[in-house]
Design a protein around this motif. Structure first.
Motif, short mmCIF file in Angstrom:
data_model
loop_
_atom_site.label_atom_id
_atom_site.label_comp_id
_atom_site.label_asym_id
_atom_site.label_seq_id
_atom_site.Cartn_x
_atom_site.Cartn_y
_atom_site.Cartn_z
N GLU A 36 0.86 -1.18 0.00
CA GLU A 36 0.00 0.00 0.00
C GLU A 36 0.90 1.23 0.00
O GLU A 36 1.91 1.28 0.70
N PRO A 38 1.07 5.18 0.81
CA PRO A 38 0.36 6.28 1.47
C PRO A 38 0.39 7.56 0.63
O PRO A 38 1.29 7.76 -0.19
N GLU A 39 -0.61 8.40 0.84
CA GLU A 39 -0.68 9.68 0.13
C GLU A 39 0.53 10.56 0.44
O GLU A 39 0.94 11.37 -0.38
N SER A 40 1.10 10.39 1.62
CA SER A 40 2.18 11.27 2.08
C SER A 40 3.57 10.87 1.58
O SER A 40 4.56 11.45 2.00
N SER A 42 6.89 10.90 -0.24
CA SER A 42 7.64 12.00 -0.87
C SER A 42 8.04 11.63 -2.30
O SER A 42 8.09 10.45 -2.67
N TRP A 46 9.14 8.03 -3.88
CA TRP A 46 8.47 7.48 -5.06
C TRP A 46 9.51 7.03 -6.08
O TRP A 46 9.38 5.96 -6.68
N ALA A 63 -4.75 2.18 -8.42
CA ALA A 63 -5.25 3.30 -7.63
C ALA A 63 -6.76 3.38 -7.75
O ALA A 63 -7.29 3.45 -8.86
N SER A 65 -10.43 5.06 -5.63
CA SER A 65 -10.89 6.02 -4.62
C SER A 65 -11.28 5.30 -3.33
O SER A 65 -11.22 5.89 -2.25
N GLY A 68 -7.37 3.26 -2.07
CA GLY A 68 -6.08 3.94 -2.11
C GLY A 68 -5.20 3.43 -3.24
O GLY A 68 -5.69 3.05 -4.30
N ARG A 69 -3.89 3.42 -2.99
CA ARG A 69 -2.93 3.05 -4.02
C ARG A 69 -2.13 1.82 -3.59
O ARG A 69 -1.63 1.77 -2.47
#
Length: 92
Positions: A36, A38-40, A42, A46, A63, A65, A68-69
């Motif tokens: 998984e 996370p949106e955070s 960096s 990445w 990905a 909604s 998540g990713r």
């Protein structure tokens, strides 16, 4: 230990080292690694994640909604060059 298994373990270990929780699943002809994302995460992390999964035979990002990713990678297992490859009548 087969090279494909070493490669899959190395990918999972490097993804874990950047802080992602990995899931490894053995299949008949391959090993699948998922994590998984996370949106955070960096931009630098990445880039490292992409360098890691690029070492696999196949990789991608799922990905949605709702979930998540999820980054995924697949490493194919080596096929024996001898023995009963393909079953009777298909040996070379």
């Amino acid at each position: 230990m087969p090279a494909s298994e070493v490669s899959a373990e190395a990918i999972a270990a490097r993804l874990s080292a950047v802080g992602l929780t990995t899931r490894v699943e053995e299949r008949d002809g391959s090993t699948s690694i998922e994590a998984e994302v996370p949106e955070s995460l960096s931009a630098e992390t990445w880039r490292e994640v992409l360098e890691v999964v690029a070492k696999a035979d196949r990789f991608g990002l799922l990905a949605t909604s709702m979930n998540g990713r999820t980054i995924w990678a697949v490493v194919r297992k080596a096929v024996s060059a001898t023995g009963d490859v393909g079953g009777p009548g298909l040996q070379r």
